[in-house]
Design a protein around this motif. Sequence first.
Motif, short mmCIF file in Angstrom:
data_model
loop_
_atom_site.label_atom_id
_atom_site.label_comp_id
_atom_site.label_asym_id
_atom_site.label_seq_id
_atom_site.Cartn_x
_atom_site.Cartn_y
_atom_site.Cartn_z
N ALA A 116 0.83 -1.21 0.00
CA ALA A 116 0.00 0.00 0.00
C ALA A 116 0.86 1.25 0.00
N VAL A 117 1.92 1.26 0.81
CA VAL A 117 2.83 2.40 0.84
C VAL A 117 3.55 2.53 -0.50
N PHE A 118 3.94 1.40 -1.08
CA PHE A 118 4.63 1.43 -2.36
C PHE A 118 3.76 2.05 -3.46
N LEU A 202 -5.78 -0.67 3.29
CA LEU A 202 -4.73 0.22 3.80
C LEU A 202 -4.39 1.30 2.78
N TYR A 203 -4.42 0.96 1.50
CA TYR A 203 -4.15 1.96 0.46
C TYR A 203 -5.22 3.05 0.50
N GLY A 204 -6.49 2.65 0.68
CA GLY A 204 -7.54 3.65 0.81
C GLY A 204 -7.34 4.54 2.03
N GLY A 205 -6.88 3.94 3.15
CA GLY A 205 -6.61 4.75 4.33
C GLY A 205 -5.47 5.73 4.12
N LEU A 206 -4.44 5.29 3.41
CA LEU A 206 -3.31 6.19 3.15
C LEU A 206 -3.73 7.37 2.26
N GLN A 207 -4.68 7.13 1.35
CA GLN A 207 -5.13 8.21 0.48
C GLN A 207 -5.88 9.29 1.24
N GLU A 208 -6.42 8.94 2.41
CA GLU A 208 -7.17 9.92 3.20
C GLU A 208 -6.29 10.81 4.05
N ILE A 209 -5.01 10.48 4.17
CA ILE A 209 -4.10 11.31 4.97
C ILE A 209 -3.69 12.53 4.14
N PRO A 210 -3.91 13.74 4.62
CA PRO A 210 -3.57 14.94 3.83
C PRO A 210 -2.07 15.01 3.54
N ARG A 211 -1.74 15.42 2.34
CA ARG A 211 -0.33 15.56 1.97
C ARG A 211 0.36 16.65 2.79
N GLU A 212 -0.42 17.65 3.22
CA GLU A 212 0.18 18.75 3.97
C GLU A 212 0.84 18.26 5.25
N TRP A 225 11.33 7.36 7.38
CA TRP A 225 10.95 6.40 8.41
C TRP A 225 10.32 7.08 9.61
N ARG A 226 10.89 8.22 10.03
CA ARG A 226 10.34 8.96 11.17
C ARG A 226 8.95 9.48 10.84
N THR A 227 8.75 9.95 9.62
CA THR A 227 7.43 10.43 9.20
C THR A 227 6.41 9.30 9.21
N PHE A 228 6.84 8.13 8.70
CA PHE A 228 5.93 6.99 8.66
C PHE A 228 5.56 6.54 10.07
N LEU A 233 1.46 6.19 10.65
CA LEU A 233 0.86 5.09 11.42
C LEU A 233 -0.19 5.58 12.42
N PRO A 234 0.08 6.64 13.22
CA PRO A 234 -0.98 7.10 14.13
C PRO A 234 -2.26 7.52 13.42
N MET A 235 -2.15 8.17 12.26
CA MET A 235 -3.34 8.59 11.53
C MET A 235 -4.02 7.41 10.84
N LEU A 236 -3.27 6.33 10.64
CA LEU A 236 -3.82 5.15 9.98
C LEU A 236 -4.39 4.14 10.98
N ARG A 237 -4.27 4.44 12.28
CA ARG A 237 -4.64 3.47 13.31
C ARG A 237 -6.09 2.98 13.19
N PRO A 238 -7.09 3.83 12.95
CA PRO A 238 -8.46 3.31 12.82
C PRO A 238 -8.60 2.29 11.70
N VAL A 239 -7.94 2.54 10.56
CA VAL A 239 -8.02 1.60 9.44
C VAL A 239 -7.28 0.31 9.78
#
Length: 320
Positions: A116-118, A202-212, A225-228, A233-239
């Motif tokens: 999904a990250v790839f 998970l790919y759908g969840g990653l698309q919901e995270i704002p690029r900003e 790695w620090r950003t991820f 990961l914290p913003m992806l926790r519900p998914v």
Amino acid sequence: MTTTVTPERTPEPAPAPAPAGHRSSARRRRVYQWLFVAPAVLYLLAFFGFPLVRNILMSFQEYTPTTYFTGEAPFNGLDNWRAVFSNELFGDALWQTVLFTVGSLVGQFTIGLALAVFFTRRFPLSGAVRAVLLLPWLVPMVVSAVVWRRIMDEDHGVLNSFLETLGLSGGGVPWLSSPSVALLSAVLVNIWIGIPFNMVILYGGLQEIPREVHEAAALDGAGPWRTFRSVTLPMLRPVVTVVLVLGFMSTVKVLDLILALTGGGPADSTQTLGTMTYQLSFLQLDFGQGAVVGNVLILISAVFAVLYLRVNRANAGRGK
């Protein structure tokens, strides 16, 4: 001495009763609401409620093939439960169910998240590659198991031939015929089947995270790695919670994959609670004991269903 006189408060008038027409309209609205819900309630009662109650009752009955002709299934108390819990196969099946479920979830989630990250990075034919990776999810599980059974054949399988070509195996690996390897093989096949589900959600969840958010982390000097780890990961926790809980509920009761791949063997090394239910009910024709194992599976799934609902409610509360 001055005496302060507190003015008496005039009591507030009681609210006027709702007009009869308003009460009638509210009652009619509630009736309409129940009429819309009634088909779903009837469906759940007929196809989930009745089988569940029937299965629970069956676990306390002496239910045999004769019952289908005579209609008699006398209650035998806790005899079925005692017989199942004293069966050595039950403990092995429970432990192998845990290994199969945990191994499958870890592999599916890890590889699915990596893919999904790839795929969040745009590149030519990314859509076509994602579509190809969805094929294991679309193919019926029995078909996948039969194909993998041929691939993992010890003597003529493609996998062993490939390993020998690379010099990684001097002889055929007994993927499905060795008690020490068969469960691992089943886990690997189930991982292959479950990767697309994890990747898509998970790919759908990653698309919901704002690029900003990622841009702000980069401006603060955070590496990928620090950003991820600290942002994504914290913003992806519900998914992640939804993926893991739904993945658990679908994996813990897998039956067709193991039956088509190993049949529960060799030497019961791939027996799980699902296959034990099948064996007791349809091979030994002891439907009472089969119902006991089925109830254990239902109880385990219910615990994680409640966990799923509570986590969803907590996430919804944070969102507000």
